[in-house]
Motif scaffolding. Structure first.
Motif, PDB file in Angstrom:
ATOM      1  N   THR A   1       5.402  -2.535  -5.355  1.00 37.54           N
ATOM      2  CA  THR A   1       4.477  -1.558  -5.653  1.00 37.54           C
ATOM      3  C   THR A   1       6.536  -0.505  -5.670  1.00 37.54           C
ATOM      4  OG1 THR A   1       2.990  -1.588  -3.969  1.00 37.54           O
ATOM      5  CG2 THR A   1       3.337   0.354  -5.310  1.00 37.54           C
ATOM      6  N   GLY A   2       7.223  -0.996  -4.772  1.00 37.39           N
ATOM      7  CA  GLY A   2       8.883   0.325  -5.088  1.00 37.39           C
ATOM      8  C   GLY A   2       9.218  -0.190  -6.074  1.00 37.39           C
ATOM      9  N   LEU A   3       8.987  -1.837  -6.652  1.00 42.15           N
ATOM     10  CA  LEU A   3      10.200  -1.860  -7.678  1.00 42.15           C
ATOM     11  C   LEU A   3       9.853  -0.895  -9.016  1.00 42.15           C
ATOM     12  CD1 LEU A   3      11.044  -5.208  -6.763  1.00 42.15           C
ATOM     13  CD2 LEU A   3      12.559  -4.008  -6.665  1.00 42.15           C
ATOM     14  N   SER A   4       8.197  -1.045  -8.753  1.00 43.97           N
ATOM     15  CA  SER A   4       7.788  -0.474 -10.093  1.00 43.97           C
ATOM     16  C   SER A   4       7.793   0.385 -10.395  1.00 43.97           C
ATOM     17  CB  SER A   4       6.690  -0.478  -9.516  1.00 43.97           C
ATOM     18  OG  SER A   4       5.031   0.119  -8.618  1.00 43.97           O
ATOM     19  N   LEU A   5       7.847   1.609  -8.781  1.00 39.04           N
ATOM     20  CA  LEU A   5       8.358   2.764  -9.156  1.00 39.04           C
ATOM     21  C   LEU A   5       9.706   3.788  -9.248  1.00 39.04           C
ATOM     22  CD1 LEU A   5       6.341   4.058  -5.895  1.00 39.04           C
ATOM     23  CD2 LEU A   5       5.787   4.215  -8.652  1.00 39.04           C
ATOM     24  N   PHE A   6      11.137   2.480  -8.915  1.00 38.26           N
ATOM     25  CA  PHE A   6      12.145   2.996  -8.828  1.00 38.26           C
ATOM     26  C   PHE A   6      12.814   2.341 -10.649  1.00 38.26           C
ATOM     27  CE2 PHE A   6      10.820   4.430  -4.830  1.00 38.26           C
ATOM     28  CZ  PHE A   6      10.508   5.908  -5.081  1.00 38.26           C
ATOM     29  N   ASN A   7      12.767   0.754  -9.917  1.00 38.64           N
ATOM     30  CA  ASN A   7      12.811   0.000 -10.869  1.00 38.64           C
ATOM     31  C   ASN A   7      12.636  -1.696 -11.702  1.00 38.64           C
ATOM     32  OD1 ASN A   7      15.267  -2.329 -11.788  1.00 38.64           O
ATOM     33  ND2 ASN A   7      16.161  -2.984  -9.960  1.00 38.64           N
TER      34      ASN A   7
ATOM     35  N   ASP B   1       0.708  -0.902   0.033  1.00 38.95           N
ATOM     36  CA  ASP B   1       0.049  -0.441  -0.236  1.00 38.95           C
ATOM     37  C   ASP B   1       0.496   1.551   0.156  1.00 38.95           C
ATOM     38  OD1 ASP B   1      -2.333   1.561   0.366  1.00 38.95           O
ATOM     39  OD2 ASP B   1      -2.879   0.783   2.362  1.00 38.95           O
ATOM     40  N   LEU B   2       0.428   1.572  -1.227  1.00 45.13           N
ATOM     41  CA  LEU B   2       1.506   3.206  -1.256  1.00 45.13           C
ATOM     42  C   LEU B   2       1.140   4.249   0.379  1.00 45.13           C
ATOM     43  CD1 LEU B   2       0.863   4.281  -4.651  1.00 45.13           C
ATOM     44  CD2 LEU B   2       2.894   4.204  -3.567  1.00 45.13           C
ATOM     45  N   ALA B   3       0.562   4.149   0.684  1.00 45.30           N
ATOM     46  CA  ALA B   3       0.297   4.955   2.040  1.00 45.30           C
ATOM     47  C   ALA B   3       1.102   4.719   3.147  1.00 45.30           C
ATOM     48  CB  ALA B   3      -1.398   4.821   2.170  1.00 45.30           C
ATOM     49  N   MET B   4       1.118   3.387   3.625  1.00 46.84           N
ATOM     50  CA  MET B   4       2.137   2.299   4.555  1.00 46.84           C
ATOM     51  C   MET B   4       3.754   3.766   3.930  1.00 46.84           C
ATOM     52  SD  MET B   4       0.794  -1.006   5.337  1.00 46.84           S
ATOM     53  CE  MET B   4       2.157  -1.097   6.600  1.00 46.84           C
ATOM     54  N   GLY B   5       3.835   3.617   2.651  1.00 47.75           N
ATOM     55  CA  GLY B   5       5.053   3.917   2.268  1.00 47.75           C
ATOM     56  C   GLY B   5       6.094   3.404   1.976  1.00 47.75           C
TER      57      GLY B   5
END
Length: 159
Positions: free
Chosen positions: A139-145, A110-114
């Protein structure tokens, strides 16, 4: 009820309201008692999750291989992820593991949990399985890698 069951002392159990309503509905539909519904459900639950036993009739949970512990706790893990806004958990291939008793999961967080979502989930899963766990945020990988996410998905299987 046979004579053997009649000799067993009964103890009450507490359930939440929704579970009580479900058990009541099933008892009504099946024309049986709530006790019978719960007994059959528990027997079915235990039979589907109970590991093979040794000659002494006991198996320590911690002695089970990690993949068996994962299979036993899968429904609980899926509920945990759902409760915390995580989805599509995947088990990364063995090459991601530091050792056989280490688990690496790829989870949409969840993006809200950061950035705290993955460590939080890892801690919860580690408590349930009794093994080191790493959770990688899809989610983080999709944004940064994005390329790393594509590779991780290819090298994993659904939980």
């Amino acid at each position: 009820m046979d004579d053997e069951e009649a000799d067993i002392p009964e103890k009450p159990i507490k359930v939440d309201l929704a579970t009580d309503e479900l058990v009541s509905e099933l008892a009504y539909l099946l024309k049986t008692t709530k006790k019978a519904v719960v007994r059959e459900a528990v027997i079915e639950f235990a039979e589907s999750r109970r590991p093979d036993r040794d000659e002494g009739g006991r198996v320590a949970y911690s002695a089970l291989p990690l993949d068996e512990r994962l299979a036993l706790r899968r429904p609980e893990l899926l509920r945990l992820f759902d409760k915390h806004g995580a989805a599509n958990p995947r088990v990364l291939d063995d090459e991601y593991r530091e050792h056989a008793d280490h688990l690496v999961l790829l989870v949409e967080t969840d993006l809200a949990m950061g950035g705290g979502a993955a460590p939080f989930l890892a801690e919860q899963v580690q408590r349930m399985l009794g093994s080191p766990v790493e959770v990688i945020s899809a989610t983080g990988l999709s944004l940064f890698n994005p390329a790393g996410l594509t590779r991780a998905i290819a090298e994993s299987r659904p939980l």
